[in-house]
Design a protein around this motif. Structure first.
Motif, PDB file in Angstrom:
ATOM      1  N   ASN A   1     -13.572 -17.397  -7.708  1.00 41.93           N
ATOM      2  CA  ASN A   1     -12.224 -17.903  -7.456  1.00 41.93           C
ATOM      3  C   ASN A   1     -11.147 -16.847  -7.702  1.00 41.93           C
ATOM      4  OD1 ASN A   1     -13.326 -20.346  -6.826  1.00 41.93           O
ATOM      5  ND2 ASN A   1     -12.078 -21.533  -8.247  1.00 41.93           N
ATOM      6  N   LEU A   2     -11.564 -15.594  -7.930  1.00 43.90           N
ATOM      7  CA  LEU A   2     -10.625 -14.509  -8.189  1.00 43.90           C
ATOM      8  C   LEU A   2     -10.367 -13.713  -6.912  1.00 43.90           C
ATOM      9  CD1 LEU A   2      -9.017 -12.659 -10.154  1.00 43.90           C
ATOM     10  CD2 LEU A   2     -11.161 -11.441 -10.599  1.00 43.90           C
ATOM     11  N   VAL A   3      -9.091 -13.467  -6.628  1.00 42.53           N
ATOM     12  CA  VAL A   3      -8.672 -12.667  -5.473  1.00 42.53           C
ATOM     13  C   VAL A   3      -7.742 -11.563  -5.978  1.00 42.53           C
ATOM     14  CG1 VAL A   3      -7.519 -12.652  -3.225  1.00 42.53           C
ATOM     15  CG2 VAL A   3      -8.802 -14.679  -3.956  1.00 42.53           C
ATOM     16  N   LEU A   4      -7.994 -10.334  -5.556  1.00 43.21           N
ATOM     17  CA  LEU A   4      -7.144  -9.208  -5.939  1.00 43.21           C
ATOM     18  C   LEU A   4      -6.376  -8.715  -4.730  1.00 43.21           C
ATOM     19  CD1 LEU A   4      -9.643  -7.167  -8.162  1.00 43.21           C
ATOM     20  CD2 LEU A   4      -8.104  -9.014  -8.851  1.00 43.21           C
ATOM     21  N   LEU A   5      -5.077  -8.551  -4.891  1.00 44.48           N
ATOM     22  CA  LEU A   5      -4.223  -7.996  -3.838  1.00 44.48           C
ATOM     23  C   LEU A   5      -3.964  -6.523  -4.127  1.00 44.48           C
ATOM     24  CD1 LEU A   5      -1.437 -10.688  -3.311  1.00 44.48           C
ATOM     25  CD2 LEU A   5      -3.128  -9.969  -1.622  1.00 44.48           C
ATOM     26  N   ARG A   6      -4.186  -5.676  -3.123  1.00 45.23           N
ATOM     27  CA  ARG A   6      -3.923  -4.252  -3.260  1.00 45.23           C
ATOM     28  C   ARG A   6      -3.273  -3.744  -1.978  1.00 45.23           C
ATOM     29  NH1 ARG A   6      -9.322  -2.025  -6.577  1.00 45.23           N
ATOM     30  NH2 ARG A   6      -8.962  -3.360  -8.407  1.00 45.23           N
ATOM     31  N   ALA A   7      -2.645  -2.569  -2.049  1.00 49.74           N
ATOM     32  CA  ALA A   7      -1.939  -2.060  -0.874  1.00 49.74           C
ATOM     33  C   ALA A   7      -1.830  -0.544  -0.920  1.00 49.74           C
ATOM     34  CB  ALA A   7      -0.545  -2.675  -0.766  1.00 49.74           C
ATOM     35  N   PHE A   8      -1.673   0.038   0.245  1.00 51.93           N
ATOM     36  CA  PHE A   8      -1.420   1.477   0.379  1.00 51.93           C
ATOM     37  C   PHE A   8       0.081   1.770   0.316  1.00 51.93           C
ATOM     38  CE2 PHE A   8      -5.542   0.789   2.176  1.00 51.93           C
ATOM     39  CZ  PHE A   8      -6.259   1.954   1.965  1.00 51.93           C
ATOM     40  N   THR A   9       0.875   0.739   0.503  1.00 53.00           N
ATOM     41  CA  THR A   9       2.326   0.879   0.610  1.00 53.00           C
ATOM     42  C   THR A   9       2.919   1.723  -0.495  1.00 53.00           C
ATOM     43  OG1 THR A   9       2.412  -1.306   1.621  1.00 53.00           O
ATOM     44  CG2 THR A   9       4.470  -0.417   0.763  1.00 53.00           C
ATOM     45  N   LYS A  10       2.635   1.347  -1.734  1.00 52.32           N
ATOM     46  CA  LYS A  10       3.259   2.000  -2.880  1.00 52.32           C
ATOM     47  C   LYS A  10       2.555   3.302  -3.231  1.00 52.32           C
ATOM     48  CE  LYS A  10       5.512  -1.912  -3.067  1.00 52.32           C
ATOM     49  NZ  LYS A  10       4.671  -2.808  -2.289  1.00 52.32           N
ATOM     50  N   SER A  11       1.217   3.252  -3.335  1.00 51.24           N
ATOM     51  CA  SER A  11       0.461   4.409  -3.821  1.00 51.24           C
ATOM     52  C   SER A  11       0.586   5.621  -2.912  1.00 51.24           C
ATOM     53  CB  SER A  11      -1.013   4.041  -3.973  1.00 51.24           C
ATOM     54  OG  SER A  11      -1.168   2.995  -4.909  1.00 51.24           O
ATOM     55  N   TYR A  12       0.679   5.378  -1.603  1.00 47.97           N
ATOM     56  CA  TYR A  12       0.714   6.483  -0.637  1.00 47.97           C
ATOM     57  C   TYR A  12       2.048   6.578   0.103  1.00 47.97           C
ATOM     58  CZ  TYR A  12      -4.231   7.087  -1.532  1.00 47.97           C
ATOM     59  OH  TYR A  12      -5.439   7.325  -2.148  1.00 47.97           O
ATOM     60  N   ALA A  13       3.056   5.841  -0.368  1.00 47.79           N
ATOM     61  CA  ALA A  13       4.396   5.908   0.215  1.00 47.79           C
ATOM     62  C   ALA A  13       4.359   5.741   1.731  1.00 47.79           C
ATOM     63  CB  ALA A  13       5.089   7.220  -0.171  1.00 47.79           C
ATOM     64  N   MET A  14       3.659   4.714   2.195  1.00 51.51           N
ATOM     65  CA  MET A  14       3.535   4.483   3.636  1.00 51.51           C
ATOM     66  C   MET A  14       3.923   3.050   3.977  1.00 51.51           C
ATOM     67  SD  MET A  14      -0.650   4.829   3.771  1.00 51.51           S
ATOM     68  CE  MET A  14      -1.033   3.654   5.077  1.00 51.51           C
ATOM     69  N   ALA A  15       5.078   2.631   3.448  1.00 49.17           N
ATOM     70  CA  ALA A  15       5.527   1.253   3.637  1.00 49.17           C
ATOM     71  C   ALA A  15       5.715   0.907   5.109  1.00 49.17           C
ATOM     72  CB  ALA A  15       6.837   1.029   2.880  1.00 49.17           C
ATOM     73  N   GLY A  16       6.140   1.872   5.911  1.00 54.27           N
ATOM     74  CA  GLY A  16       6.396   1.595   7.316  1.00 54.27           C
ATOM     75  C   GLY A  16       5.150   1.346   8.141  1.00 54.27           C
ATOM     76  N   LEU A  17       3.983   1.750   7.644  1.00 58.71           N
ATOM     77  CA  LEU A  17       2.737   1.552   8.382  1.00 58.71           C
ATOM     78  C   LEU A  17       2.128   0.181   8.126  1.00 58.71           C
ATOM     79  CD1 LEU A  17       1.098   5.073   8.059  1.00 58.71           C
ATOM     80  CD2 LEU A  17       1.672   3.898  10.181  1.00 58.71           C
ATOM     81  N   ARG A  18       2.548  -0.496   7.070  1.00 60.13           N
ATOM     82  CA  ARG A  18       2.089  -1.847   6.752  1.00 60.13           C
ATOM     83  C   ARG A  18       0.573  -1.926   6.650  1.00 60.13           C
ATOM     84  NH1 ARG A  18       4.682  -3.009   4.037  1.00 60.13           N
ATOM     85  NH2 ARG A  18       4.169  -5.212   4.052  1.00 60.13           N
ATOM     86  N   LEU A  19       0.070  -1.715   5.456  1.00 58.36           N
ATOM     87  CA  LEU A  19      -1.377  -1.770   5.239  1.00 58.36           C
ATOM     88  C   LEU A  19      -1.664  -2.250   3.823  1.00 58.36           C
ATOM     89  CD1 LEU A  19      -4.217  -1.285   6.267  1.00 58.36           C
ATOM     90  CD2 LEU A  19      -4.026   1.089   5.520  1.00 58.36           C
ATOM     91  N   GLY A  20      -2.303  -3.401   3.743  1.00 56.32           N
ATOM     92  CA  GLY A  20      -2.729  -3.944   2.465  1.00 56.32           C
ATOM     93  C   GLY A  20      -4.103  -4.561   2.608  1.00 56.32           C
TER      94      GLY A  20
END
Length: 349
Positions: free
Chosen positions: A200-219
């Motif tokens: 029942n555990l779900v983890l949310l992660r993203a490239f947005t912050k770590s790789y400074a690529m917010a405009g590409l939209r990838l999580g």
């Protein structure tokens, strides 16, 4: 037009200021986007449709995060997956903290869910406490947590997180832990090793912050729950992750796997100076552990507007439940940029 309440609205700020602005409102890796990531996105073949299953990307994520590729679900940013999770689960009652990222409640409202807010105590630096576990009753279907929390920048204690995971498992609630800022935060190993034993555990992660690529939209999200993964697939738009985003994600994890760690080290070196400068200017600063700082300037509700007259954009936190109009958030940048922010702050005060 709809009201935009998040950070990073550069165009509106530039129009108001009449020129380029220094953006402290979006919490990205201060090292910027790695060159291999930028090149991979630019060189991607966009003629064919994107891979709808994100196969190469999922394999790269699995190798990097130490999970099975089948446990990875990719999306058009973490926000996309937040809404897909809520639409797939259709919870009747959900639990969130206050303050925290507003999109959890925005998504829950869309399905008519009853939302209970657990208010965090400023005197405890807005840290989650044991009382939160007691609020997870058998009538709670879904729980959202964020570590480090946005906008407070505070990590959740690991022992407390374990208690929350176990409590959610006992009552049958799905627990979504947002770890999008964790790679840039001081401490915190992440909960990926817990997935296999906690369906029942779900983890949310993203490239947005770590790789400074917010405009590409990838999580992406990670879960061992096969039924939930299939339901998430049914609520996805076809080809929701673009070819440039998939290529950038693969390049990030294969060419620059230590980029987030390097960014974290950079942040740890300059964050104390920024916090000290804000405090010297009269701000009450929450001792954040991430790449951003939450602070209050008592009685000053127009600091965002004042700083914009100096070409500096910050994030007003007036729309966060549990805060108020004199609360603000700034990201951590390089020393020269941080000095410019502090100089502008002294000028407008």
């Amino acid at each position: 037009m709809p009201v935009y309440t998040h950070g990073g609205d550069i165009r509106t700020a530039q129009a108001a200021y009449g020129g380029e602005v220094l953006d402290f409102s979006a919490n990205l890796n201060p090292l910027g986007m790695p060159d291999p990531v930028r090149q991979a996105a630019a060189q991607a073949d966009c003629a064919p449709y994107p891979d709808p299953l994100c196969r190469d990307l999922r394999r790269a994520i699995a190798a990097h995060d130490g999970v099975g590729a089948e446990q990875v679900v990719c999306g058009n940013g973490a926000a996309d997956l937040i809404f897909r999770l809520v639409f797939a689960l259709k919870p009747k009652k959900a639990l969130v903290t206050a303050p925290t990222f507003s999109e959890y409640e925005e998504a829950l409202t869309c399905v008519g869910c009853e939302v209970t807010r657990y208010t965090l105590d400023q005197d405890r630096n807005f840290d989650l406490d044991e009382g939160f576990v007691d609020t997870i009753g058998p009538d709670v279907d879904l729980v959202f947590l964020c570590t480090p929390n946005n906008p407070t920048g505070r990590l959740i204690d690991q022992d407390l997180l374990e208690s929350v995971v176990k409590r959610c498992g006992a009552v049958g609630a799905v627990l979504v832990v947002d770890e999008c800022f964790l790679p840039l935060a001081t401490g915190g190993p992440g909960l990926a090793p817990w997935l296999a034993s906690h369906p029942n555990l779900v983890l949310l992660r993203a490239f947005t912050k770590s790789y400074a690529m917010a405009g590409l939209r990838l999580g992406y999200c990670l879960t061992a729950n096969q039924d939930l993964r299939e339901r998430l697939g049914k609520f996805a738009q076809p080809w929701s992750v673009s070819t440039p985003a998939q290529a950038a994600g693969v390049a990030a994890l294969t060419c620059c796997p230590h980029w987030a760690a390097e960014g974290r080290g950079f942040v740890e070196g300059v964050r104390p100076g920024l916090a000290a400068g804000l405090t010297a200017a009269g701000c009450t600063v929450i001792p954040g552990q991430a790449n951003y700082l939450l602070f209050r300037l008592p009685g000053v509700a127009d600091l965002k507007e004042r700083l914009l007259t100096r070409g500096v954009l910050i994030r007003s936190c007036a729309n966060y439940h549990g805060l108020g109009p004199d609360w603000y958030r700034v990201c951590v940048k390089g020393e020269a940029e941080n000095r410019r922010l502090l100089a502008a702050l002294r000028e407008v005060l």
